[in-house]
Enzyme design. Structure first.
Site, mmCIF file in Angstrom:
data_model
loop_
_atom_site.group_PDB
_atom_site.id
_atom_site.type_symbol
_atom_site.label_atom_id
_atom_site.label_comp_id
_atom_site.label_asym_id
_atom_site.label_seq_id
_atom_site.Cartn_x
_atom_site.Cartn_y
_atom_site.Cartn_z
ATOM 1 N N GLU A 32 -33.180 -20.086 -30.201
ATOM 2 C CA GLU A 32 -33.041 -19.734 -28.954
ATOM 3 C C GLU A 32 -31.774 -19.359 -28.211
ATOM 4 O O GLU A 32 -31.861 -18.430 -27.492
ATOM 5 C CB GLU A 32 -33.642 -21.009 -28.102
ATOM 6 N N HIS A 87 -35.813 -10.944 -25.526
ATOM 7 C CA HIS A 87 -35.795 -12.230 -25.856
ATOM 8 C C HIS A 87 -36.216 -12.418 -27.202
ATOM 9 O O HIS A 87 -35.503 -12.823 -28.057
ATOM 10 C CB HIS A 87 -36.772 -12.958 -24.862
ATOM 11 N N GLU A 88 -37.380 -11.865 -27.592
ATOM 12 C CA GLU A 88 -37.933 -11.817 -28.926
ATOM 13 C C GLU A 88 -37.231 -11.254 -29.870
ATOM 14 O O GLU A 88 -36.984 -11.514 -31.161
ATOM 15 C CB GLU A 88 -39.587 -11.468 -29.025
ATOM 16 N N HIS A 144 -34.531 -13.043 -31.113
ATOM 17 C CA HIS A 144 -34.969 -14.086 -32.400
ATOM 18 C C HIS A 144 -35.121 -13.360 -33.571
ATOM 19 O O HIS A 144 -34.804 -13.564 -34.677
ATOM 20 C CB HIS A 144 -36.444 -14.661 -31.963
HETATM 21 ZN ZN ZN Z 1 -37.412 -17.942 -27.508
#
Ligand code: ZN
Length: 520
Positions: A314, A284-285, A288
Site C-alpha cells: 500500500e 493508486h492501482e 501496486h
Molecule cells: Zn491499495
C-alpha cells in the site's frame, strides 16, 4: 488455459530447477508450481470481479475451492514436509543468503498451513465466493439483510481459523493480522493510531475553522468515459506501468491482481460525473502494479519473488496516488493533457483551482473517495469494529447501527444508506478481517519513503513537472521492489530511510498540505 497463456520462466532458471536434484532445488520447483496454482486462482478471481456472468457464481465457487484444496493438500502433504526438512538440513550452515530467506518463509508458511484442516480451507474459500456475491447484491440493492448471514458465517470461520492457527495465549486479532502484516500487532497499531487520530482530528478542525471550501464541483462536470480511460492510461504508462504486461478493466471495487510475471491486472470504476474517482484510483492501482512488475522475475514463485507485506504494498500505491499524483509538479505536466482531452469541462478552469479541488479535505462517507487527511479515520473506525466483531462483542445484525454512530462520532457525518455505510467495502465479505489497518500503514510508510527519496535524490519536483518519474521509480525498484521478502517491512523502512517507522513524515506532509490550501 492455453499453452501461450502460461507463465514463462526465464530459460536458464527453468533449466536449473529441473536439473537441480538437491532437496532445496526440488523444493524451489515445488514452490513455483504452487505459485502457478495460485496464479490460476488469481485469474479466476479477477474474472469473477470483471467479466463473469452472475449465473456462474456456484460453478466459480466449486472451481476455486477445488484449486484451494489441491494447493493446500500439496503444500501440507508429507512430500512437501520431507523436502522442507531435507532442504533445511542441506543449508544448516546458513551460508547461502538467498536460501536462508526462502527457507525461513517456507517454514513459517508451512507451519501456519498445516494447522488448517483441508476441509476448513475449502469451506472458507467457497463461503468467501458466495459471500462476496451476496455482498455485491446487498450493496447494489442497499439491503444489509442479504449480506448479514454471510458476514456471520465469515466471522465464525475466522474465529475457527484463530483457534487452529494461534498458539496458546495468542491474541485473536494478531493471529489474523499476521497473515497480512507479519510482525505487526493490534497493540502496536492502537499506539500508532491513537497518535494519528489526535493529530488528524486537529487538522480536520483547522480545515473547518478556515471556512474555506475546495471547488470540488470542477471535477464533477461531464468527463466522457473514453477520455477518462485515456488520461488514466496515459498517466499509468508515464509513471512506468508496462501495458504489454498488464491490463486495466472495470469492476465494482478497484483492485490490482498480480497474476504472475508478465501479467498484472488493474481495475477501476468510471463515473462520467466525477473524474477524480477513476483517475486517482488508477494511479493508486498503478502503484501496486509497479511493485508487482518490479519484483524479480527469476525469483517468481519463491519468497524472494514475493511482496513483503500489505502495508509495504500500500505504501507504493499511496506514493503514486497522493504524494506524486496530487502534487503541483505532477499537474504542471498533466494539466495540458487534461485540457486537451476535456476542452468542454475545463475551458474556464485555472490550474490553481483544480489543485485545490483535488486536494480537498472534507469528512465524507466513502473510504475510497475520501481525502488524505480523513482517510485514516475511516480505517481506524473499521479497525475498531472488526476487533469487536471478531471478539463477539458486536453482532453482525448490529453492525449498521454501530457503523453509523461511529461515523458520526469520528467524522461528524452519518451514512444515508448501508450501501454508503457498512456495505461499501468488499473486504469482510471475502474473509479479510485484519486487512484494513494495512492501508494506514501504507500511508505512513509511503510518506516516510517519499521523504527519504527526496532527501537522497534531490529535486524530484522538477522531474515530475517534465513528466519524468524514472528516478523515483528507480529508487523504489532498488529499495523495495527488487528485495522481495529479503527483509521485514520494518527492516526495509529502516534500511531505506535510516529511521524506524514513524507517523511524523505523514503528519508533516498533511500539515503542509492543510497549511497550503486551508492556511490563512
Ligand atoms: Zn491499495
Amino acid at each position: 488455459m492455453s499453452e501461450q497463456d502460461q507463465v514463462q520462466l526465464p530459460e536458464g532458471e527453468a533449466a536449473a530447477s529441473l536439473t537441480d536434484s538437491s532437496a532445496y532445488g526440488r523444493l524451489l520447483q515445488e514452490s513455483k508450481e504452487l505459485a502457478l496454482l495460485g496464479s490460476a486462482m488469481g485469474v479466476l478471481g479477477w474474472d469473477e470481479q470483471t467479466y463473469m456472468p452472475p449465473g456462474a457464481t456456484s460453478l466459480r465457487a466449486q472451481q476455486v475451492s477445488l484449486l484451494a484444496r489441491l494447493t493446500h493438500e500439496r503444500h501440507t502433504g508429507s512430500r512437501y514436509a520431507d523436502l522442507l526438512m531435507q532442504a533445511e538440513e542441506e543449508h544448516r550452515s546458513g551460508t547461502d543468503a538467498d536460501a536462508a530467506v526462502n527457507l525461513k518463509h517456507w517454514r513459517r508458511d508451512f507451519d501456519r498451513a498445516v494447522k488448517l484442516p483441508a476441509e476448513f480451507v475449502e469451506e472458507l474459500s467457497s463461503t468467501a465466493v458466495m459471500s462476496e456475491h451476496a455482498w455485491t447484491q446487498a450493496r447494489r440493492n442497499n439491503s444489509f439483510s442479504v449480506f448479514e448471514p454471510y458476514l456471520g458465517k465469515i466471522i465464525e470461520l475466522k474465529q475457527r481459523e484463530v483457534d487452529y492457527v494461534g498458539g496458546p495465549g495468542a491474541v485473536a486479532y494478531d493471529t489474523l493480522l499476521d497473515e497480512y502484516e507479519p510482525g505487526m500487532t493490534a497493540a502496536r497499531l492502537r499506539e500508532i493510531f491513537s497518535e494519528l487520530r489526535g493529530e488528524l482530528v486537529k487538522l480536520v478542525a483547522a480545515v473547518r475553522d478556515s471556512g474555506r471550501q475546495a471547488p470540488r464541483h470542477l471535477a464533477w462536470r461531464t468527463f466522457p468515459l473514453r477520455g477518462q480511460e485515456a488520461v488514466a492510461k496515459r498517466a499509468a504508462a508515464a509513471v512506468g506501468f508496462d501495458f504489454s504486461q498488464g491490463r486495466l478493466d472495470v469492476s465494482a471495487h478497484p483492485f490490482c491482481a498480480f497474476i504472475g510475471p508478465g501479467d498484472t491486472r488493474m481495475t477501476t470504476r468510471y463515473d462520467e460525473k466525477d473524474i477524480s474517482n477513476s483517475f486517482f484510483s488508477v494511479l493508486h492501482e498503478t502503484g501496486h502494479g509497479l511493485y508487482d512488475q518490479g519484483i524479480p522475475v527469476e525469483h517468481f514463485g519463491t519468497p524472494l519473488g514475493d511482496f513483503v507485506s500489505l502495508g509495504i504494498h500500500e505504501s507504493q500505491s499511496r506514493t503514486w496516488e497522493n504524494l506524486v499524483g496530487r502534487s503541483e509538479a505532477f499537474w504542471q505536466w498533466m494539466w495540458p493533457l487534461f485540457q486537451k482531452e476535456f476542452p468542454e469541462a475545463l475551458k474556464d478552469v485555472e490550474l490553481a483551482d483544480w489543485m485545490f479541488a483535488i486536494n480537498n479535505v472534507e469528512p465524507s462517507l466513502i473510504r475510497t473517495e475520501s481525502d488524505e487527511v480523513t482517510y485514516n479515520l475511516h480505517i481506524i473506525l473499521r479497525f475498531e469494529l472488526e476487533q469487536a466483531l471478531l471478539a463477539g462483542d458486536l453482532k453482525p445484525k448490529d453492525l449498521p447501527g454501530e457503523w453509523n454512530s461511529a461515523m458520526e462520532a469520528m467524522l461528524g457525518v452519518t451514512p444515508d444508506s448501508d450501501a454508503n455505510g457498512c456495505l461499501q467495502d468488499i473486504h469482510w465479505s471475502g474473509g479479510g478481517i485484519g486487512y484494513f489497518p494495512t492501508y494506514t500503514l501504507g500511508n505512513l510508510i509511503g510518506a516516510q519513503l517519499f521523504e527519504a527519496a527526496q532527501d537522497q535524490l534531490g529535486d524530484l519536483q522538477g522531474d515530475f513537472a517534465r513528466g519524468d518519474f524514472s528516478r523515483l521509480l528507480g529508487w523504489l525498484r532498488e529499495q523495495i521492489h527488487t528485495q522481495g521478502k529479503r527483509y521485514t517491512a520494518e527492516e526495509l523502512v529502516k534500511r531505506s530511510t535510516g529511521k524506524p517507522l514513524s507517523a511524523d513524515p505523514l503528519l508533516r506532509h498533511l500539515h503542509k498540505k492543510v497549511e497550503r490550501y486551508y492556511g490563512s
